[in-house]
Design a protein around this motif. Structure first.
Motif, short mmCIF file in Angstrom:
data_model
loop_
_atom_site.label_atom_id
_atom_site.label_comp_id
_atom_site.label_asym_id
_atom_site.label_seq_id
_atom_site.Cartn_x
_atom_site.Cartn_y
_atom_site.Cartn_z
N ALA A 177 5.71 15.35 -17.51
CA ALA A 177 4.99 14.15 -17.06
C ALA A 177 3.53 14.54 -16.85
CB ALA A 177 5.60 13.61 -15.77
N LYS A 178 2.64 13.77 -17.44
CA LYS A 178 1.22 14.11 -17.42
C LYS A 178 0.45 13.21 -16.46
CE LYS A 178 1.53 16.95 -20.96
NZ LYS A 178 2.90 17.37 -20.85
N GLU A 189 12.17 17.09 -19.15
CA GLU A 189 12.86 18.39 -19.16
C GLU A 189 14.37 18.24 -18.97
OE1 GLU A 189 8.69 19.34 -17.52
OE2 GLU A 189 10.12 17.72 -17.29
N GLY A 190 14.82 17.12 -18.43
CA GLY A 190 16.24 16.89 -18.20
C GLY A 190 16.92 16.06 -19.27
N VAL A 236 11.29 17.70 1.56
CA VAL A 236 11.80 16.57 0.78
C VAL A 236 12.92 17.10 -0.10
CG1 VAL A 236 11.23 14.84 -0.97
CG2 VAL A 236 9.55 15.43 0.78
N SER A 237 13.98 16.33 -0.19
CA SER A 237 15.13 16.70 -1.02
C SER A 237 15.37 15.61 -2.07
CB SER A 237 16.37 16.86 -0.13
OG SER A 237 17.50 17.18 -0.91
N LEU A 238 15.43 16.04 -3.31
CA LEU A 238 15.70 15.14 -4.43
C LEU A 238 16.71 15.80 -5.35
CD1 LEU A 238 12.02 14.31 -5.49
CD2 LEU A 238 13.54 12.85 -4.16
N VAL A 239 17.37 15.00 -6.15
CA VAL A 239 18.19 15.53 -7.24
C VAL A 239 17.33 15.37 -8.50
CG1 VAL A 239 20.30 15.31 -8.59
CG2 VAL A 239 20.35 14.91 -6.11
N VAL A 240 16.84 16.48 -9.02
CA VAL A 240 15.93 16.45 -10.16
C VAL A 240 16.64 17.07 -11.36
CG1 VAL A 240 13.69 17.19 -11.05
CG2 VAL A 240 13.94 16.62 -8.61
#
Length: 181
Positions: free
Chosen positions: A38-39, A78-79, A6-10
């Motif tokens: 994220a919990k 985090e971003g 899987v490829s994402l822009v995180v």
């Protein structure tokens, strides 16, 4: 059916990882990418502790099968900070004492970020609606709503001055939301 890449822009970085079909976005973020803000709360999409932004929209990451968002842009807490500096929402939460145990904080901040990106001048009712999917068992919400309104003001002030707006001390009229629509 086996695992897939899987490829994402995180958080503005292209990330690839292997996931089994049906793996939640939350599990992928935490277990494959090491992003722990994220919990896992209810696991049913009702508490909001796992809220992240997918293509700038808040989603309950526990409900999203990661393979269904292939190529999407994902932003986690985090971003949010840039260059090691807290952004206006994070700063307003700290300054306005909008956290207690902190379990809901990441999800609350991500819902607030989405709101302020689409509406830089929200009403109190807009804020309440935006965080309605996020449960906080500690604060009673008043400090959270005030912090989000304060963050909106800080962003507007920064935009009008062309730079960073000065912080408003917690407990001041602007920080507690008085006089803010």
């Amino acid at each position: 059916m086996g695992s897939q890449i899987v490829s994402l822009v995180v958080n503005d970085q292209r990330r690839e990882f292997i996931a089994r079909p049906g793996t939640s976005l939350l599990s992928a973020l935490r277990e494959s990418l090491g992003l722990m803000a994220a919990k896992r709360g209810c696991g049913q999409g009702t508490c909001g502790t796992c809220t992240v932004l997918v293509d700038d929209r808040p989603v309950m990451s526990c409900l999203v099968a990661v393979e269904t968002i292939e190529g999407a842009s994902v932003r986690t807490l985090e971003g949010v900070a840039r260059g090691g500096e807290l952004d206006e929402v994070q700063s307003a939460f700290v300054d306005g004492f909008a956290t207690q145990c902190g379990f809901c904080t990441a999800g609350m901040i991500m819902s607030a970020e989405a709101l302020l990106e689409r509406d830089p001048d929200p009403s109190r009712e807009d804020v309440v609606e935006a965080i309605s999917g996020n449960v906080c068992r500690c604060t009673g919400y008043a400090s959270i709503v005030a912090a989000i309104l304060d963050a909106a003001r800080r962003r507007r002030d920064a935009a009008s001055s062309g730079g960073d707006a000065p912080a408003v001390p917690a407990g001041s009229e602007a920080a507690d939301g008085a006089g803010v629509r």
